[in-house]
Scaffold this motif. Structure first.
Motif, PDB file in Angstrom:
ATOM      1  N   GLY A   1       0.803  -1.212   0.000  1.00  0.00           N
ATOM      2  CA  GLY A   1       0.000   0.000   0.000  1.00  0.00           C
ATOM      3  C   GLY A   1       0.838   1.265   0.000  1.00  0.00           C
ATOM      4  O   GLY A   1       0.326   2.362   0.158  1.00  0.00           O
ATOM      5  N   GLY A   2       2.178   1.120  -0.212  1.00  0.00           N
ATOM      6  CA  GLY A   2       3.008   2.301  -0.300  1.00  0.00           C
ATOM      7  C   GLY A   2       3.563   2.784   1.028  1.00  0.00           C
ATOM      8  O   GLY A   2       4.215   3.817   1.095  1.00  0.00           O
ATOM      9  N   TRP A   3       3.295   2.054   2.110  1.00  0.00           N
ATOM     10  CA  TRP A   3       3.823   2.453   3.417  1.00  0.00           C
ATOM     11  C   TRP A   3       5.303   2.104   3.481  1.00  0.00           C
ATOM     12  O   TRP A   3       5.785   1.198   2.823  1.00  0.00           O
ATOM     13  CB  TRP A   3       3.088   1.721   4.533  1.00  0.00           C
ATOM     14  CG  TRP A   3       1.717   2.217   4.747  1.00  0.00           C
ATOM     15  CD1 TRP A   3       0.677   2.132   3.871  1.00  0.00           C
ATOM     16  CD2 TRP A   3       1.197   2.861   5.893  1.00  0.00           C
ATOM     17  NE1 TRP A   3      -0.444   2.683   4.400  1.00  0.00           N
ATOM     18  CE2 TRP A   3      -0.151   3.143   5.649  1.00  0.00           C
ATOM     19  CE3 TRP A   3       1.750   3.236   7.106  1.00  0.00           C
ATOM     20  CZ2 TRP A   3      -0.963   3.786   6.569  1.00  0.00           C
ATOM     21  CZ3 TRP A   3       0.941   3.867   8.029  1.00  0.00           C
ATOM     22  CH2 TRP A   3      -0.402   4.136   7.758  1.00  0.00           C
ATOM     23  N   THR A   4       6.045   2.847   4.307  1.00  0.00           N
ATOM     24  CA  THR A   4       7.455   2.547   4.488  1.00  0.00           C
ATOM     25  C   THR A   4       7.782   2.472   5.961  1.00  0.00           C
ATOM     26  O   THR A   4       7.128   3.099   6.784  1.00  0.00           O
ATOM     27  CB  THR A   4       8.344   3.638   3.851  1.00  0.00           C
ATOM     28  OG1 THR A   4       8.018   4.902   4.450  1.00  0.00           O
ATOM     29  CG2 THR A   4       8.124   3.717   2.352  1.00  0.00           C
ATOM     30  N   GLN A   5       8.797   1.696   6.287  1.00  0.00           N
ATOM     31  CA  GLN A   5       9.303   1.645   7.656  1.00  0.00           C
ATOM     32  C   GLN A   5      10.560   2.502   7.691  1.00  0.00           C
ATOM     33  O   GLN A   5      11.564   2.199   7.043  1.00  0.00           O
ATOM     34  CB  GLN A   5       9.638   0.211   8.063  1.00  0.00           C
ATOM     35  CG  GLN A   5      10.192   0.120   9.489  1.00  0.00           C
ATOM     36  CD  GLN A   5      10.457  -1.305   9.888  1.00  0.00           C
ATOM     37  OE1 GLN A   5       9.698  -2.196   9.553  1.00  0.00           O
ATOM     38  NE2 GLN A   5      11.536  -1.531  10.603  1.00  0.00           N
ATOM     39  N   ALA A   6      10.521   3.605   8.426  1.00  0.00           N
ATOM     40  CA  ALA A   6      11.644   4.537   8.458  1.00  0.00           C
ATOM     41  C   ALA A   6      12.728   4.036   9.393  1.00  0.00           C
ATOM     42  O   ALA A   6      12.444   3.446  10.433  1.00  0.00           O
ATOM     43  CB  ALA A   6      11.168   5.917   8.912  1.00  0.00           C
ATOM     44  N   PRO A   7      14.013   4.270   9.044  1.00  0.00           N
ATOM     45  CA  PRO A   7      15.104   3.875   9.949  1.00  0.00           C
ATOM     46  C   PRO A   7      15.008   4.621  11.274  1.00  0.00           C
ATOM     47  O   PRO A   7      14.618   5.785  11.318  1.00  0.00           O
ATOM     48  CB  PRO A   7      16.359   4.299   9.169  1.00  0.00           C
ATOM     49  CG  PRO A   7      15.917   4.459   7.747  1.00  0.00           C
ATOM     50  CD  PRO A   7      14.472   4.868   7.805  1.00  0.00           C
ATOM     51  N   GLY A   8      15.370   3.957  12.364  1.00  0.00           N
ATOM     52  CA  GLY A   8      15.316   4.603  13.675  1.00  0.00           C
ATOM     53  C   GLY A   8      16.438   5.617  13.830  1.00  0.00           C
ATOM     54  O   GLY A   8      17.537   5.433  13.307  1.00  0.00           O
TER      55      GLY A   8
ATOM     56  N   VAL B   1       5.286   5.219   8.086  1.00  0.00           N
ATOM     57  CA  VAL B   1       4.904   6.526   7.563  1.00  0.00           C
ATOM     58  C   VAL B   1       4.569   6.368   6.088  1.00  0.00           C
ATOM     59  O   VAL B   1       5.194   5.580   5.385  1.00  0.00           O
ATOM     60  CB  VAL B   1       6.038   7.564   7.734  1.00  0.00           C
ATOM     61  CG1 VAL B   1       6.298   7.856   9.189  1.00  0.00           C
ATOM     62  CG2 VAL B   1       7.317   7.093   7.042  1.00  0.00           C
ATOM     63  N   PRO B   2       3.570   7.097   5.585  1.00  0.00           N
ATOM     64  CA  PRO B   2       3.247   7.034   4.160  1.00  0.00           C
ATOM     65  C   PRO B   2       4.306   7.760   3.344  1.00  0.00           C
ATOM     66  O   PRO B   2       5.057   8.590   3.882  1.00  0.00           O
ATOM     67  CB  PRO B   2       1.901   7.744   4.082  1.00  0.00           C
ATOM     68  CG  PRO B   2       1.901   8.679   5.247  1.00  0.00           C
ATOM     69  CD  PRO B   2       2.660   7.975   6.332  1.00  0.00           C
ATOM     70  N   PRO B   3       4.411   7.474   2.051  1.00  0.00           N
ATOM     71  CA  PRO B   3       5.377   8.187   1.209  1.00  0.00           C
ATOM     72  C   PRO B   3       5.130   9.687   1.259  1.00  0.00           C
ATOM     73  O   PRO B   3       3.979  10.128   1.275  1.00  0.00           O
ATOM     74  CB  PRO B   3       5.102   7.625  -0.193  1.00  0.00           C
ATOM     75  CG  PRO B   3       4.487   6.292   0.054  1.00  0.00           C
ATOM     76  CD  PRO B   3       3.682   6.433   1.308  1.00  0.00           C
TER      77      PRO B   3
END
Length: 309
Positions: free
Chosen positions: A28-35, A47-49
């Motif tokens: 669905g275009g979601w991403t897991q951002a680096p901590g 977070v969404p794109p």
């Protein structure tokens, strides 16, 4: 048991202890951002794109069930300016979903960029008495896509889907003739037949939407030659022409067209295109005869005819 639980706990700790090394893309275009450095939370941040948002659909594929709605959505999703909902939402035809409100509905949509249009498909909308008024209340100028096929063939496909679903769930099944005939006469109350009365359902939609807002896709043609039908949809939705012949290839094994896009090839799920069971000729003629007048009435409603024998 204690050893097993210890192993599971160790696996979980290892999974979350290592910081992510790259951005993980989710469906669905979601991403897991680096901590960030020093961030010790164990919950991944989704977070969404950037620059995207969820919108209520600009267009809805309203049906018909077993008419080719999944194929239409998958093929339309090739277009870079289309964001397609991943699942059937059943917002306008299921009361338990409709009471959740429009905000809940919007949250079921994919994240899209400003230049994209959002498209949702739920085949049950076309035959739902409540759906036209509810969709009109949301957006009276929305563009609707209706994909239809020979209504007799659609009845048999409808039965076939239910038949295999019941087999998979180890439920009893009946021959199609037992569903189509009751007390020696055609069982016109059979739901699969009711769904093929296109004129009845179309009248309900035309009470709320002018015909110019409902684009009818020929599902039989889409199977044989998808490009012309997709190009008509592009024009109806005011999309620039981005779907080409190179986006389709005929799969000899499956017997229908598959999709080629962005260097990847994909076909519809194996549950699509299942072979139909043989139907008693007399019963089939009864069904065609019953649907013939309904087809003629439908042609008059839309000012167009189809090659439905």
């Amino acid at each position: 048991m204690a050893t097993f639980l210890s192993s599971v706990l160790l696996l979980v700790l290892r999974t979350y202890a290592a910081p992510p090394e790259h951005v993980q893309v989710w469906p669905g275009g979601w991403t897991q951002a680096p901590g960030e450095a020093g961030n010790e939370t164990l919950t991944p941040s989704l977070v969404p794109p950037p620059g995207t948002a969820q919108h209520a659909p600009h267009s809805i594929i309203i049906g018909v069930r077993k008419g080719g709605t999944r194929a239409l959505l998958e093929m339309l999703d090739i277009h870079p300016e289309v964001a397609a909902a991943a699942t059937e939402v059943h917002f306008f035809d299921w009361d338990e979903n409709y009471v959740r409100g429009l905000e809940w509905y919007r949250e079921q949509m994919p994240y899209s960029y400003p230049h994209q249009i959002t498209v949702e498909k739920t085949p049950g909308y076309f035959t739902s008495p409540a759906a036209p008024a509810r969709i009109c209340a949301m957006n009276p100028s929305i563009k609707l896509l209706l994909i239809l096929r020979d209504p007799t063939e659609r009845v048999v496909s409808d039965y076939t889907q239910v038949y295999f679903n019941r087999l998979e769930n180890r439920k009893p099944v009946q021959a199609i003739e037992r569903m189509l005939v009751k007390n020696g006469a055609l069982n016109t109350r059979y739901k699969a037949i009711q769904r093929s009365l296109y004129d009845v359902h179309m009248r309900n939609w035309l009470q709320y939407f002018p015909l110019r807002q409902i684009h009818i896709v020929d599902g039989d043609t889409l199977i044989r030659d998808p490009l012309p039908e997709l190009q008509r949809v592009e024009r109806f939705l005011d999309l620039p022409p981005r779907i080409h012949a190179s986006n389709f290839y005929f799969n000899q094994t499956k017997g229908f067209y598959c999709i080629r896009s962005d260097g990847h090839e994909r076909c519809l799920h194996e549950s699509k295109g299942r072979p139909h069971p043989p139907v008693n000729g007399t019963v089939l003629r009864q069904l065609r005869s019953y649907l013939r007048q309904h087809n003629r009435d439908f042609y008059r409603l839309i000012g167009r005819t189809f090659n439905w024998h």
